[in-house]
Write a protein that holds these residues in place. Structure first.
Motif, PDB file in Angstrom:
ATOM      1  N   LEU A 176      37.835 -29.678 -41.916  1.00 52.46           N
ATOM      2  CA  LEU A 176      37.696 -28.728 -42.769  1.00 52.46           C
ATOM      3  C   LEU A 176      38.068 -27.428 -42.242  1.00 52.46           C
ATOM      4  O   LEU A 176      38.757 -26.644 -42.959  1.00 52.46           O
ATOM      5  CB  LEU A 176      36.097 -28.400 -43.211  1.00 52.46           C
ATOM      6  N   ARG A 177      38.035 -27.240 -41.169  1.00 58.10           N
ATOM      7  CA  ARG A 177      38.571 -25.825 -40.423  1.00 58.10           C
ATOM      8  C   ARG A 177      40.167 -25.932 -40.479  1.00 58.10           C
ATOM      9  O   ARG A 177      40.738 -24.937 -40.775  1.00 58.10           O
ATOM     10  CB  ARG A 177      38.205 -25.816 -38.674  1.00 58.10           C
ATOM     11  N   ARG A 178      40.744 -26.925 -40.209  1.00 55.05           N
ATOM     12  CA  ARG A 178      42.190 -27.130 -40.425  1.00 55.05           C
ATOM     13  C   ARG A 178      42.459 -27.103 -41.775  1.00 55.05           C
ATOM     14  O   ARG A 178      43.830 -26.483 -41.970  1.00 55.05           O
ATOM     15  CB  ARG A 178      42.564 -28.471 -39.906  1.00 55.05           C
ATOM     16  N   MET A 179      41.738 -27.032 -42.588  1.00 55.75           N
ATOM     17  CA  MET A 179      42.014 -26.793 -44.329  1.00 55.75           C
ATOM     18  C   MET A 179      41.971 -25.196 -44.567  1.00 55.75           C
ATOM     19  O   MET A 179      42.164 -24.630 -45.531  1.00 55.75           O
ATOM     20  CB  MET A 179      41.272 -27.586 -45.216  1.00 55.75           C
ATOM     21  N   GLY A 180      41.617 -24.593 -43.405  1.00 59.76           N
ATOM     22  CA  GLY A 180      41.300 -23.122 -43.766  1.00 59.76           C
ATOM     23  C   GLY A 180      39.981 -23.023 -44.144  1.00 59.76           C
ATOM     24  O   GLY A 180      39.562 -21.824 -44.629  1.00 59.76           O
ATOM     25  N   ILE A 181      39.052 -23.782 -44.470  1.00 65.33           N
ATOM     26  CA  ILE A 181      37.711 -23.531 -44.712  1.00 65.33           C
ATOM     27  C   ILE A 181      36.660 -23.106 -43.521  1.00 65.33           C
ATOM     28  O   ILE A 181      36.921 -23.579 -42.402  1.00 65.33           O
ATOM     29  CB  ILE A 181      37.140 -24.789 -45.302  1.00 65.33           C
ATOM     30  N   ARG A 182      36.017 -22.028 -43.831  1.00 68.47           N
ATOM     31  CA  ARG A 182      35.094 -21.297 -42.829  1.00 68.47           C
ATOM     32  C   ARG A 182      33.786 -22.661 -42.537  1.00 68.47           C
ATOM     33  O   ARG A 182      33.184 -23.052 -43.576  1.00 68.47           O
ATOM     34  CB  ARG A 182      34.551 -20.302 -43.270  1.00 68.47           C
ATOM     35  N   VAL A 183      33.577 -22.895 -41.566  1.00 67.93           N
ATOM     36  CA  VAL A 183      32.490 -23.841 -41.118  1.00 67.93           C
ATOM     37  C   VAL A 183      31.493 -23.207 -40.120  1.00 67.93           C
ATOM     38  O   VAL A 183      31.807 -22.761 -39.084  1.00 67.93           O
ATOM     39  CB  VAL A 183      32.887 -25.030 -40.588  1.00 67.93           C
ATOM     40  N   LEU A 184      30.374 -23.073 -40.476  1.00 67.69           N
ATOM     41  CA  LEU A 184      29.262 -22.958 -39.698  1.00 67.69           C
ATOM     42  C   LEU A 184      28.255 -24.084 -39.154  1.00 67.69           C
ATOM     43  O   LEU A 184      27.887 -24.705 -40.285  1.00 67.69           O
ATOM     44  CB  LEU A 184      28.046 -21.930 -40.194  1.00 67.69           C
ATOM     45  N   VAL A 185      28.352 -24.425 -37.872  1.00 70.38           N
ATOM     46  CA  VAL A 185      27.379 -25.469 -37.437  1.00 70.38           C
ATOM     47  C   VAL A 185      26.162 -25.024 -36.818  1.00 70.38           C
ATOM     48  O   VAL A 185      26.338 -23.969 -36.226  1.00 70.38           O
ATOM     49  CB  VAL A 185      28.290 -26.038 -36.184  1.00 70.38           C
ATOM     50  N   VAL A 186      25.059 -25.367 -37.480  1.00 74.93           N
ATOM     51  CA  VAL A 186      23.685 -25.195 -36.887  1.00 74.93           C
ATOM     52  C   VAL A 186      23.095 -26.355 -36.364  1.00 74.93           C
ATOM     53  O   VAL A 186      23.507 -27.422 -36.421  1.00 74.93           O
ATOM     54  CB  VAL A 186      22.901 -24.750 -38.068  1.00 74.93           C
ATOM     55  N   ASP A 187      21.903 -26.157 -35.336  1.00 77.22           N
ATOM     56  CA  ASP A 187      21.496 -27.230 -34.555  1.00 77.22           C
ATOM     57  C   ASP A 187      19.969 -27.645 -35.244  1.00 77.22           C
ATOM     58  O   ASP A 187      19.114 -26.329 -35.066  1.00 77.22           O
ATOM     59  CB  ASP A 187      21.314 -26.444 -33.282  1.00 77.22           C
ATOM     60  N   HIS A 188      19.802 -28.522 -35.786  1.00 71.33           N
ATOM     61  CA  HIS A 188      18.455 -28.877 -36.495  1.00 71.33           C
ATOM     62  C   HIS A 188      17.513 -29.939 -35.364  1.00 71.33           C
ATOM     63  O   HIS A 188      17.121 -30.583 -35.921  1.00 71.33           O
ATOM     64  CB  HIS A 188      18.723 -29.172 -37.708  1.00 71.33           C
ATOM     65  N   SER A 189      18.201 -29.971 -34.060  1.00 70.30           N
ATOM     66  CA  SER A 189      17.427 -31.210 -33.410  1.00 70.30           C
ATOM     67  C   SER A 189      16.297 -30.736 -32.859  1.00 70.30           C
ATOM     68  O   SER A 189      15.540 -31.531 -32.365  1.00 70.30           O
ATOM     69  CB  SER A 189      18.640 -31.437 -32.157  1.00 70.30           C
ATOM     70  N   THR A 190      16.042 -29.227 -32.891  1.00 69.27           N
ATOM     71  CA  THR A 190      14.419 -28.754 -32.469  1.00 69.27           C
ATOM     72  C   THR A 190      14.174 -27.863 -33.542  1.00 69.27           C
ATOM     73  O   THR A 190      14.944 -27.419 -34.321  1.00 69.27           O
ATOM     74  CB  THR A 190      14.479 -28.141 -31.085  1.00 69.27           C
ATOM     75  N   LEU A 191      12.725 -27.706 -33.567  1.00 72.62           N
ATOM     76  CA  LEU A 191      12.329 -26.360 -34.231  1.00 72.62           C
ATOM     77  C   LEU A 191      12.744 -25.280 -34.073  1.00 72.62           C
ATOM     78  O   LEU A 191      13.188 -24.279 -35.038  1.00 72.62           O
ATOM     79  CB  LEU A 191      10.663 -26.457 -34.094  1.00 72.62           C
ATOM     80  N   GLU A 192      13.214 -24.626 -32.949  1.00 82.55           N
ATOM     81  CA  GLU A 192      13.779 -23.538 -32.474  1.00 82.55           C
ATOM     82  C   GLU A 192      15.188 -23.510 -32.938  1.00 82.55           C
ATOM     83  O   GLU A 192      15.598 -22.214 -33.269  1.00 82.55           O
ATOM     84  CB  GLU A 192      13.572 -23.268 -30.972  1.00 82.55           C
ATOM     85  N   GLY A 193      15.852 -24.467 -33.008  1.00 89.88           N
ATOM     86  CA  GLY A 193      17.002 -24.368 -33.562  1.00 89.88           C
ATOM     87  C   GLY A 193      16.873 -24.231 -34.972  1.00 89.88           C
ATOM     88  O   GLY A 193      17.974 -23.710 -35.460  1.00 89.88           O
ATOM     89  N   VAL A 194      15.992 -25.108 -35.733  1.00 92.58           N
ATOM     90  CA  VAL A 194      16.144 -24.657 -37.005  1.00 92.58           C
ATOM     91  C   VAL A 194      15.701 -23.170 -37.422  1.00 92.58           C
ATOM     92  O   VAL A 194      16.373 -22.674 -38.233  1.00 92.58           O
ATOM     93  CB  VAL A 194      14.891 -25.555 -38.004  1.00 92.58           C
ATOM     94  N   LEU A 195      14.799 -22.425 -36.600  1.00 85.91           N
ATOM     95  CA  LEU A 195      14.579 -21.025 -36.875  1.00 85.91           C
ATOM     96  C   LEU A 195      15.900 -20.225 -36.639  1.00 85.91           C
ATOM     97  O   LEU A 195      16.112 -19.351 -37.203  1.00 85.91           O
ATOM     98  CB  LEU A 195      13.630 -20.701 -36.007  1.00 85.91           C
ATOM     99  N   ALA A 196      16.678 -20.716 -35.498  1.00 84.97           N
ATOM    100  CA  ALA A 196      17.856 -20.053 -35.279  1.00 84.97           C
ATOM    101  C   ALA A 196      18.749 -19.998 -36.286  1.00 84.97           C
ATOM    102  O   ALA A 196      19.612 -19.152 -36.571  1.00 84.97           O
ATOM    103  CB  ALA A 196      18.398 -20.472 -33.873  1.00 84.97           C
ATOM    104  N   SER A 197      18.767 -21.208 -36.945  1.00 86.04           N
ATOM    105  CA  SER A 197      20.028 -21.616 -38.030  1.00 86.04           C
ATOM    106  C   SER A 197      19.424 -20.536 -39.397  1.00 86.04           C
ATOM    107  O   SER A 197      20.372 -20.204 -39.851  1.00 86.04           O
ATOM    108  CB  SER A 197      19.652 -23.002 -38.528  1.00 86.04           C
ATOM    109  N   PHE A 198      18.171 -20.147 -39.458  1.00 88.95           N
ATOM    110  CA  PHE A 198      17.876 -19.334 -40.420  1.00 88.95           C
ATOM    111  C   PHE A 198      18.292 -18.059 -40.377  1.00 88.95           C
ATOM    112  O   PHE A 198      19.297 -17.440 -41.401  1.00 88.95           O
ATOM    113  CB  PHE A 198      16.404 -19.149 -40.437  1.00 88.95           C
ATOM    114  N   GLN A 199      18.480 -17.793 -39.156  1.00 91.78           N
ATOM    115  CA  GLN A 199      19.083 -16.429 -38.778  1.00 91.78           C
ATOM    116  C   GLN A 199      20.726 -16.529 -39.101  1.00 91.78           C
ATOM    117  O   GLN A 199      21.293 -15.624 -39.233  1.00 91.78           O
ATOM    118  CB  GLN A 199      18.796 -15.967 -37.594  1.00 91.78           C
ATOM    119  N   ALA A 200      21.213 -17.577 -38.330  1.00 89.55           N
ATOM    120  CA  ALA A 200      22.780 -17.693 -38.472  1.00 89.55           C
ATOM    121  C   ALA A 200      23.282 -17.773 -39.807  1.00 89.55           C
ATOM    122  O   ALA A 200      24.356 -17.232 -40.193  1.00 89.55           O
ATOM    123  CB  ALA A 200      23.082 -18.953 -37.633  1.00 89.55           C
ATOM    124  N   ILE A 201      22.551 -18.470 -40.743  1.00 89.88           N
ATOM    125  CA  ILE A 201      22.853 -18.741 -42.152  1.00 89.88           C
ATOM    126  C   ILE A 201      22.769 -17.384 -42.907  1.00 89.88           C
ATOM    127  O   ILE A 201      23.498 -16.987 -43.609  1.00 89.88           O
ATOM    128  CB  ILE A 201      22.135 -19.699 -43.005  1.00 89.88           C
TER     129      ILE A 201
END
Length: 199
Positions: A39-64
């Motif tokens: 998708l990045r090679r197609m020029g599409i912006r990609v945001l990768v978040v980490d949902h493997s832990t609860l802290e990762g989910v909370l961090a993803s709220f802020q990143a999104i």
């Protein structure tokens, strides 16, 4: 009705690109890595978040939130979620811990369970079970998402069964039918004590 753009680990890249998204959000798992790079090679912006832990989910709220222009709303959501987590911890306190099994999917016909896919003893769902005052009925850290036969479920005999049913309901199954699969196995402690939950 939300358009179907493929599966969690096998997304349809052409369909995604055809929708001309401003942003595609993916998760940090190896199975999605190639699709994200394509998708990045197609020029599409990609945001990768980490949902493997609860802290990762909370961090993803802020990143999104940051990526979508809603940083203030995201901070409020994180703060509210932390308050709710603290309230759950206080509520369960020192109650006796019951064993729980989180089920992601199953093989079998309506009313019959042959095998199920469950949360192993590592990662987000294990954390959530502990937070809610329980222990994960599955005893091992690996694999992360093991497949159990019905006999395997009966061996670990969880006190409670929580089945993530939304994907199966989208594919035409009913919660009543999913419940029937379990109630047809009355030997299970979760069935005898009516501790079956579908979310």
């Amino acid at each position: 009705q939300v358009p179907n753009v493929g599966g969690y680990i096998n997304p349809n890249l052409e369909r995604i690109a055809g929708m001309r998204p401003d942003l595609v959000i993916g998760t940090k798992i190896n199975a999605q890595g190639r699709a994200q790079e394509a998708l990045r090679r197609m020029g599409i912006r990609v945001l990768v978040v980490d949902h493997s832990t609860l802290e990762g989910v909370l961090a993803s709220f802020q990143a999104i939130g940051q990526a979508c222009g809603g940083a203030d709303e995201a901070r409020r959501l994180v703060a509210d979620t932390r308050r709710r987590i603290a309230a759950v911890k206080a509520r369960v306190g020192k109650r006796p811990r019951r064993s729980a099994m989180v089920v992601f999917g199953r093989n079998g016909s309506s009313g019959v369970i042959r095998e199920v896919f469950v949360a192993g003893r590592a990662g987000l769902y294990d954390e959530i079970i502990a937070l809610a005052g329980g222990t994960n009925a599955y005893p091992n850290r690996v694999p992360a998402f093991p497949k159990l036969s019905l006999e395997g479920v009966m061996r670990i005999d969880p006190d409670a069964i929580i089945e993530l049913a939304s994907d199966q309901v989208r594919r035409g199954r009913t919660v009543a039918g999913l419940r029937r699969g379990w109630t047809n196995v009355p030997q299970l402690s979760a069935v005898r004590h009516n501790r079956l939950r579908f979310v």
